[in-house]
Design an enzyme around this catalytic site. Structure first.
Site, PDB file in Angstrom:
ATOM      1  CD  GLU A 245      58.856  37.920  26.650  1.00 24.95           C
ATOM      2  OE1 GLU A 245      57.959  37.191  26.187  1.00 24.95           O
ATOM      3  OE2 GLU A 245      59.738  37.503  27.410  1.00 24.95           O
TER       4      GLU A 245
ATOM      5  CG  HIS B  83      48.584  34.837  28.408  1.00 26.99           C
ATOM      6  ND1 HIS B  83      49.212  34.588  27.206  1.00 26.99           N
ATOM      7  CD2 HIS B  83      47.966  36.047  28.272  1.00 26.99           C
ATOM      8  CE1 HIS B  83      49.012  35.619  26.389  1.00 26.99           C
ATOM      9  NE2 HIS B  83      48.256  36.503  27.002  1.00 26.99           N
TER      10      HIS B  83
ATOM     11  CD  GLU C  84      56.742  28.452  32.326  1.00 25.03           C
ATOM     12  OE1 GLU C  84      56.066  29.014  31.453  1.00 25.03           O
ATOM     13  OE2 GLU C  84      56.318  28.175  33.455  1.00 25.03           O
TER      14      GLU C  84
ATOM     15  CD  GLU D 216      57.384  32.741  33.002  1.00 25.87           C
ATOM     16  OE1 GLU D 216      57.421  33.405  34.040  1.00 25.87           O
ATOM     17  OE2 GLU D 216      56.346  32.487  32.373  1.00 25.87           O
TER      18      GLU D 216
ATOM     19  CG  ASN E 208      57.183  30.068  36.449  1.00 31.53           C
ATOM     20  OD1 ASN E 208      56.999  31.239  36.748  1.00 31.53           O
ATOM     21  ND2 ASN E 208      56.631  29.513  35.386  1.00 31.53           N
TER      22      ASN E 208
ATOM     23  CD  GLU F 133      52.409  23.466  34.667  1.00 31.27           C
ATOM     24  OE1 GLU F 133      53.223  24.229  34.133  1.00 31.27           O
ATOM     25  OE2 GLU F 133      51.454  23.874  35.395  1.00 31.27           O
TER      26      GLU F 133
ATOM     27  NE  ARG G 202      46.786  23.986  34.961  1.00 28.67           N
ATOM     28  CZ  ARG G 202      47.654  24.959  35.230  1.00 28.67           C
ATOM     29  NH1 ARG G 202      47.208  26.122  35.711  1.00 28.67           N
ATOM     30  NH2 ARG G 202      48.931  24.785  35.004  1.00 28.67           N
TER      31      ARG G 202
ATOM     32  CG  ASP H 149     -12.688  18.010  23.383  1.00 31.21           C
ATOM     33  OD1 ASP H 149     -12.389  18.941  24.159  1.00 31.21           O
ATOM     34  OD2 ASP H 149     -13.703  18.010  22.678  1.00 31.21           O
ATOM     35  CB  ALA H 150     -11.862  12.972  27.238  1.00 33.05           C
ATOM     36  CG  HIS H 151      -6.898  15.490  28.994  1.00 31.85           C
ATOM     37  ND1 HIS H 151      -6.210  16.666  29.117  1.00 31.85           N
ATOM     38  CD2 HIS H 151      -6.370  14.874  27.894  1.00 31.85           C
ATOM     39  CE1 HIS H 151      -5.307  16.767  28.147  1.00 31.85           C
ATOM     40  NE2 HIS H 151      -5.396  15.687  27.385  1.00 31.85           N
ATOM     41  CD  GLN H 152      -9.351  21.716  25.444  1.00 25.96           C
ATOM     42  OE1 GLN H 152      -8.507  21.178  24.737  1.00 25.96           O
ATOM     43  NE2 GLN H 152     -10.067  22.760  25.032  1.00 25.96           N
TER      44      GLN H 152
ATOM     45  NE  ARG I 261      -7.758  27.310  19.442  1.00 25.69           N
ATOM     46  CZ  ARG I 261      -6.839  26.886  20.299  1.00 25.69           C
ATOM     47  NH1 ARG I 261      -5.563  27.045  20.030  1.00 25.69           N
ATOM     48  NH2 ARG I 261      -7.206  26.299  21.423  1.00 25.69           N
TER      49      ARG I 261
ATOM     50  CG  ASP J 104     -12.390  30.892  11.825  1.00 21.53           C
ATOM     51  OD1 ASP J 104     -11.216  31.268  12.060  1.00 21.53           O
ATOM     52  OD2 ASP J 104     -13.372  31.645  11.915  1.00 21.53           O
TER      53      ASP J 104
ATOM     54  CE  LYS K 173     -14.203  22.105  18.218  1.00 24.13           C
ATOM     55  NZ  LYS K 173     -14.032  20.910  19.092  1.00 24.13           N
TER      56      LYS K 173
ATOM     57  CG  HIS L 143     -16.361  16.862  18.585  1.00 30.70           C
ATOM     58  ND1 HIS L 143     -15.460  16.142  19.328  1.00 30.70           N
ATOM     59  CD2 HIS L 143     -16.600  18.001  19.297  1.00 30.70           C
ATOM     60  CE1 HIS L 143     -15.142  16.809  20.428  1.00 30.70           C
ATOM     61  NE2 HIS L 143     -15.832  17.948  20.436  1.00 30.70           N
TER      62      HIS L 143
ATOM     63  CG  HIS M 205     -18.370  18.768  24.260  1.00 34.50           C
ATOM     64  ND1 HIS M 205     -17.283  18.693  25.085  1.00 34.50           N
ATOM     65  CD2 HIS M 205     -17.897  19.212  23.059  1.00 34.50           C
ATOM     66  CE1 HIS M 205     -16.195  19.073  24.431  1.00 34.50           C
ATOM     67  NE2 HIS M 205     -16.554  19.403  23.184  1.00 34.50           N
TER      68      HIS M 205
ATOM     69  CB  THR N   2     -10.859  27.935  22.301  1.00 33.58           C
ATOM     70  OG1 THR N   2     -11.516  27.364  23.422  1.00 33.58           O
ATOM     71  CG2 THR N   2      -9.641  28.705  22.751  1.00 33.58           C
TER      72      THR N   2
END
Length: 1192
Positions: A239, A274, A314, A327, A329, A335, A380, A587-590, A659, A693, A756, A786, A788, A921
């Site tokens: 069509e 479609h 339709e 068409e 159906n 639906e 749907r 830094d403490a927990h690192q 850094r 650095d 440091k 700083h 340690h 580091t």
């Protein structure tokens, strides 16, 4: 109302006509309630899924006995269980062919005494031959006669009828198109665009829109193939394709006496390929004259062919309001539910009763009696992923929670937890129909209903439906058939988070396979809930405890915000006492716990900390190793950490370790990346940049300083300390060296100077000399020190620094202090009390904080290195505090745990080989890697020097000697540098100075394409700093969700059966999770099912058991290489078009895949030769499986 008498056959098992049926059987109850006793009592539905269940329900209301058929793939489907009887059909056939097995369906019906067959929609519903076979078998077919199906079901014949009776049609081929040449003849006459349509089908299958001649041959063959696969007939017609039409259909009912009525119209314009997606009844904004003409033409068409039963006419309506028949159906439509909602008529009931001989007047269905009320909308819900071009998804539904309530109707089949969604059938999961007095009320009701759905385990189109229903075009009811294709905004989807199921997946994996957190050894020492201690009320010390519902607002940060960094620095210098920086949050927990502290444990005490440490110079909570470790090991976003803590602590400045030219990374970046990072850091809550650095290389420092200054941050430039200025024998890092370096930093306009001492080498005498000399030279410069406590002297050194003129010293809360961490907060603060340089931190507040952190540390005991006491050998090896514990752990992982003493000795030699460098580091990592490598290979310093030209050094060592970290003090040792780097590039300046700028917009676009639209600007920065880490983090979060909200005891510890876990996923939303049971290993899959209860609802997750020894067949996956062609979706290969060695052009079809009965071509993304073909016809593929490999 009965037509067919019994055929003299013996009723099958379970027939309702068996005399011995108990008086209280369900069949007897149905008949009594129905109020009639017709002879047609048993109906078979020749279909599957929701439409089969829909028919069963009405049949049960009519006191009928129901029979289901099912393919072997559907043996666990819901429609089989909803029927009174169920029988397998099409044994040995493909999943779709089983439901097309006409003779087998009739055999089942005859064997089991079936009176009627309802075809549903799709499959055989429009097959005239099937209807004929049913009637020839003496069974009532619930639908039109075979002759009508033949005349109207074939769309070419239907067009001819419409033309004959004067109903307008779209220009199209006069009959079926048998080949491409016939199609071209039509196109030459009418032009493009055209649409190829299956003559015997619907539902969008067998349809292709063609806009150019080059597309025609492939589109034609695909339409024919799809039509044959879906409907058993490959006939197609063509069509002219109308631009932006509306799709309006009319629901019809007709009886055997020529009576025809309409049940008004539906607007089905919202479609994709479609396939209808959303339908509305009645149509909005349809001109009344157009509506009347369409309804009249629909009835005219039905009467012209003596139509019987339910059908749908339709039409297309163009922009001028003209309608064209397309068409009829001859079946029930998907639906139909919304027509039932606006008319109150059960269409399926009418179908069955008309088929049994009832007339429309007998059923009360005359046109004047049929009225409509309000509006109805149907969506749907499908198992398709709109984010990937609606690729069908497959798998097991893990969670299914549906909508309900006033005006909501659900028609579903596989809508339940545990249902297996396969690629064999249509992707429809549930039809949601809502009704309301107005279109707007119905629309809002649909939105509410969709929000209520929780479907997990498979992807759905619900996010797309949200976008669709809230689009202005839909809101105003003015959609057209290509609205979805024409509106890319619809694909800006709001993704569901699926938080509960992802959390269960993580807990299940933790339970089955143990913790995935790198470095965790065993279970935490504390698995109980951590108690938040009470703090003294500042206003009334003897009254009730402090109310920390809201954070403290008074603190040093207000000076930065109101007056700027320079004013802040001046205020710090003018302060009569000594301020502290608390390193507990970084830094403490690192140093003690391998950087594994999670955000939630800081956040839980954050508001209390805002009061207790209100007079602190800063909290160190960001930067350094915490940035990448957050993503790499804790599966947290470091930016989220910064934002969350900033909200809880608005008053104390936040400090990060930066850094220099590397920001928080370990390598070089373009300059614009550093400026971008610094600006975003300030925008997200950072105040102080502690810039260092790793080699004290000034050029790297300059970039970091300038970036922080332009971002508006406080610039604290750092001198990294090594050696011993009090020892005249140490001649490299002397007092003169440090003062000269400070001079360079001061010229850059820094706000604060940091010293440091990362290894804890700063002895009291040296602290007095160094700080005293700087203070004398720069009386107005704030100094921050700083250190340690590795050697055990940090408290005395910090006190000496304070006495010598330091303004700020670093401490950690007592239970997180000492050894490789910082000196104890309680010790420093108490020692300085009453000396004239007190810290302003209350003793009782320190004790309360300490009570909390002493509990938290026990939760992280599984990360503690076996360091139990001070180690004064640090004065020899000079290992930074954070590296000390991390290197000990790494040595253990490498099998060198018993050689720790030797590693420390080799560390000394490695440092000498590198030229006695500043070690922090990432420079300290270079020395550590070299030391471990020397121990692993039994090399001494002399061995390395002698064999350097032939040895394969660790990459970090090679890159250091190339100059990627910058230039060390005194330069690189030669000839060792040349011997190590050989012919590799040599960098003698700042490494990032010549790098091309980053295109942030492009990076963001690429990341969004890969991971989704949730990618933010800070995500882009994280990716730039750590590309691989970020990608792995995104993959983990995609699988397990945001775990930062999970309490640590549940994050690290295996759940216990019956244990109740409370997880707050957001404000006001709590998941209450309980482990119920652990399943056995599935030996075929190597998985275990783990059963949980979530908010009282049972859920299961399948977890791969890594210890299960099974053999699995895994297909190779496609890679990012352009020639690596992967399956775009899960499905079955129906055709392979290429062979190895064949030349293909970009866009050529390599193979054809079918999923959910929809075929898709897999095309070549580039031109080249076919290197490998990895699939055959009939192969089942998962999304991403490698299909073809091309060589360019």
């Amino acid at each position: 109302m009965a037509l067919n008498p019994n055929r003299g056959q013996s009723p099958g098992p379970g027939s309702a006509s068996i005399p011995s049926t108990p008086i209280h059987s369900i069949q007897t109850i149905r008949r009594r309630v129905a109020g009639h006793h017709g002879p047609l009592t048993k109906i078979l539905v020749a279909n599957r899924g929701e439409i089969a269940i829909r028919v069963f329900r009405t049949a049960h209301e009519l006191a009928m006995h129901t029979v289901a058929i099912y393919s072997i793939e559907d043996r666990l489907s819901a429609h089989r269980q909803k029927a009174d009887e169920a029988y397998q059909v099409g044994a040995g056939l493909t999943p779709v062919a089983a439901y097309l097995a006409q003779e087998d369906i009739i055999r089942i019906a005859l064997e089991h005494g079936v009176d009627m067959i309802h075809p549903g929609y799709g499959f055989l519903s429009e097959n005239a031959n099937f209807a004929r076979l049913v009637e020839e078998a003496g069974i009532v077919f619930v639908g039109p006669s075979p002759e009508v199906i033949d005349s109207l079901g074939d769309k070419t014949k239907a067009r001819a009828i419409a033309v004959q009776i004067g109903v307008p049609v779209v220009p199209g081929s006069p009959g079926p198109i048998g080949n491409v040449e016939e199609g071209w003849a039509f196109v030459e006459k009418h032009g493009y665009p055209v649409i190829i349509k299956a003559a015997m089908g619907g539902g969008g299958r067998g349809m292709r829109v063609v806009r150019e001649k080059s597309e025609f041959p492939d589109s034609f063959s695909r339409a024919v193939s799809e039509a044959r696969s879906a409907f058993g007939d490959g006939t197609v017609f063509i069509e002219r394709f109308l631009e932006r039409p509306r799709h309006i259909e009319v629901q019809l009912l007709a009886d055997g006496e020529g009576n025809v009525v309409h049940l008004f119209e539906r607007d089905c314009s919202v479609q994709r390929r479609h396939q209808k997606v959303v339908e509305v009844a009645p149509a909005t904004h349809l001109p009344e004259h157009t509506r009347s003409a369409i309804l009249a033409d629909a009835i005219k068409l039905a009467k012209s062919v003596a139509y019987r039963n339910a059908g749908t006419a339709e039409f297309l309506v163009d922009q001028q309001g003209r309608h064209y028949f397309i068409e009829i159906n001859p079946r029930i439509q998907v639906e139909h539910t919304i027509t039932e909602e606006i008319t109150g008529i059960d269409i399926v009931s009418a179908q069955i009763q008309i088929a049994a001989g009832g007339t429309l007047p007998q059923l009360g269905l005359t046109q004047d009696a049929i009225t409509k009320r309000g509006f109805a909308i149907q969506c749907r819900v499908t198992t398709e992923d709109p984010a990937t071009n609606f690729q069908p998804d497959t798998g097991k539904i893990e969670v299914y929670r549906s909508a309900g309530g006033n005006g909501v109707r659900l028609d579903a089949s596989s809508g339940f937890a545990g249902a297996q969604i396969t690629p064999h059938y249509d992707s429809l999961l549930v039809k949601v129909s809502v009704s309301g007095t107005t279109y707007e009320i119905a629309r809002r009701k649909m939105l509410r209903a969709l929000v209520e759905f929780r479907i997990r385990g498979v992807k759905t189109n619900i996010p797309f439906l949200f976008r669709l229903l809230t689009h202005d075009v839909f809101i105003h009811g003015k959609t057209w058939t290509t609205f979805i294709d024409d509106t890319p905004d619809l694909f800006k989807l709001v993704q569901t988070q699926n938080r509960a199921q992802k959390l269960l997946a993580y807990l299940g994996d933790l339970l089955v396979n143990g913790s995935s957190i790198k470095g965790q050894l065993g279970e935490p020492a504390l698995t109980d809930e951590v108690v938040i201690p009470k703090f003294v009320n500042r206003e009334d010390p003897s009254g009730p405890p402090l109310d920390a519902s809201f954070p403290c607002e008074q603190g040093w940060r207000s000076i930065i915000l109101e007056h700027g960094p320079a004013a802040f620095a001046k205020a710090v210098r003018d302060y009569p006492g000594v301020l502290i920086m608390d390193t507990t949050w970084r830094d403490a927990h690192q140093s003690l716990l391998a950087t594994r502290m999670r955000t939630i444990d800081m956040a839980n005490i954050a508001r209390e900390t805002s009061y207790a440490l209100a007079n602190a110079y800063s909290l160190e909570c960001w930067g350094g190793a915490t940035f990448d470790v957050a993503m790499r090991f804790l599966y947290e976003d470091p930016w989220d950490r910064l934002r969350a803590l900033r909200k809880l602590v608005p008053n104390i400045p936040f400090q990060a370790l930066i850094r220099g030219a590397n920001a928080v990374g370990y390598t070089s970046y373009p300059d614009n990346a550093i400026y971008d990072f610094s600006k975003k850091a300030v925008d997200n809550g950072l105040d102080i940049f502690r810039i260092f650095d790793a080699l004290n290389y000034f050029e790297n420092m300059r970039l970091g300083i300038d970036a922080a200054k332009k971002a508006g941050g406080v610039v604290e430039a750092v001198v990294c300390y090594s050696g011993d200025v009090a020892n005249p024998k140490r001649t490299k890092y002397t007092l003169e060296y440090y003062l000269n370096f400070v001079d360079q930093l001061v010229t850059e306009g820094i706000h604060v100077l940091g010293i440091k001492d990362m290894a804890g080498l700063l002895k009291p005498k040296a602290a007095t000399m160094l700080i005293g000399a700087i203070r004398e030279k720069y009386p107005d410069l704030p100094i921050h020190v700083h250190s340690h406590d590795t050697a055990g002297i940090a408290v005395s050194s910090m006190l000496a620094a304070a006495q010598a003129g330091a303004d700020v010293v670093d401490v950690a809360i007592d239970s997180m202090s000492g050894i490789t961490s910082q000196p104890a907060m309680g010790a420093i603060c108490n020692a300085l009390e009453h000396t004239g340089v007190g810290t302003g931190i209350k003793y009782e507040d320190i004790q309360a904080l300490n009570l909390y952190w002493s509990q938290v540390r026990l939760q992280y005991s599984c990360f503690e290195a076996p360091v139990r006491a001070s180690d004064s050998s640090v004065f020899d090896h000079e290992m930074p505090g954070g590296q000390y514990t991390n290197l000990m752990f790494q040595a253990s992982q490498l099998g060198l745990g018993t050689k720790w003493s030797e590693i420390k000795k080799r560390y000394i030699e490695a440092n000498q080989l590198c030229g006695d460098i500043i070690k922090v580091t990432p420079s300290s990592k270079v020395v550590g890697d070299l030391a471990q490598w020397m121990v692993s290979n039994s090399y001494s310093k002399e061995d390395v020097i002698a064999k350097a030209e032939t040895l394969d050094f660790p990459s970090s060592v090679v890159e250091f000697f190339q100059g990627y970290l910058g230039q060390p003090v005194g330069g690189f040792p030669e000839p060792l540098r040349t011997q190590i780097i050989r012919n590799k590039p040599r960098i003698d300046g700042r490494p990032g100075a010549t790098m091309a700028p980053i295109d942030f917009r492009k990076v963001k676009g690429d990341l969004r394409a890969k991971f989704g639209k949730h990618i933010t600007d800070t995500d882009v920065t994280s990716y730039i700093m750590f590309p691989k880490v970020f990608e792995e983090f995104q993959g983990f979060v995609g699988k397990y969700g945001d775990l930062s909200v999970v309490p640590t005891r549940f994050f690290l510890s295996k759940p216990k059966v019956g244990e109740e876990m409370h997880v707050s996923i957001e404000k006001g939303k709590m998941l209450i999770v309980k482990l119920l049971a652990i399943g056995a290993v599935d030996e075929n899959k190597g998985t275990r099912d783990i059963w949980f209860e979530v908010n009282g609802e049972s859920r299961a997750v399948a977890v791969e058991d890594h210890s299960a020894a099974i053999e699995t067949v895994r297909r190779e996956k496609a890679t990012a290489d352009p020639g690596s062609v992967g399956a775009p979706m899960a499905g079955v290969v129906v055709e392979v078009r290429v062979k190895e060695g064949q030349q293909v052009m970009k866009g050529d079809v390599l193979c054809v895949q079918s999923a959910m009965k929809m075929e898709s071509a897999v095309s070549a993304p580039v031109s080249g030769h076919v290197k490998r073909v990895l699939v055959n016809e009939g192969d089942s593929l998962s999304q991403g499986d490698l299909v073809v490999e091309l060589s360019q």
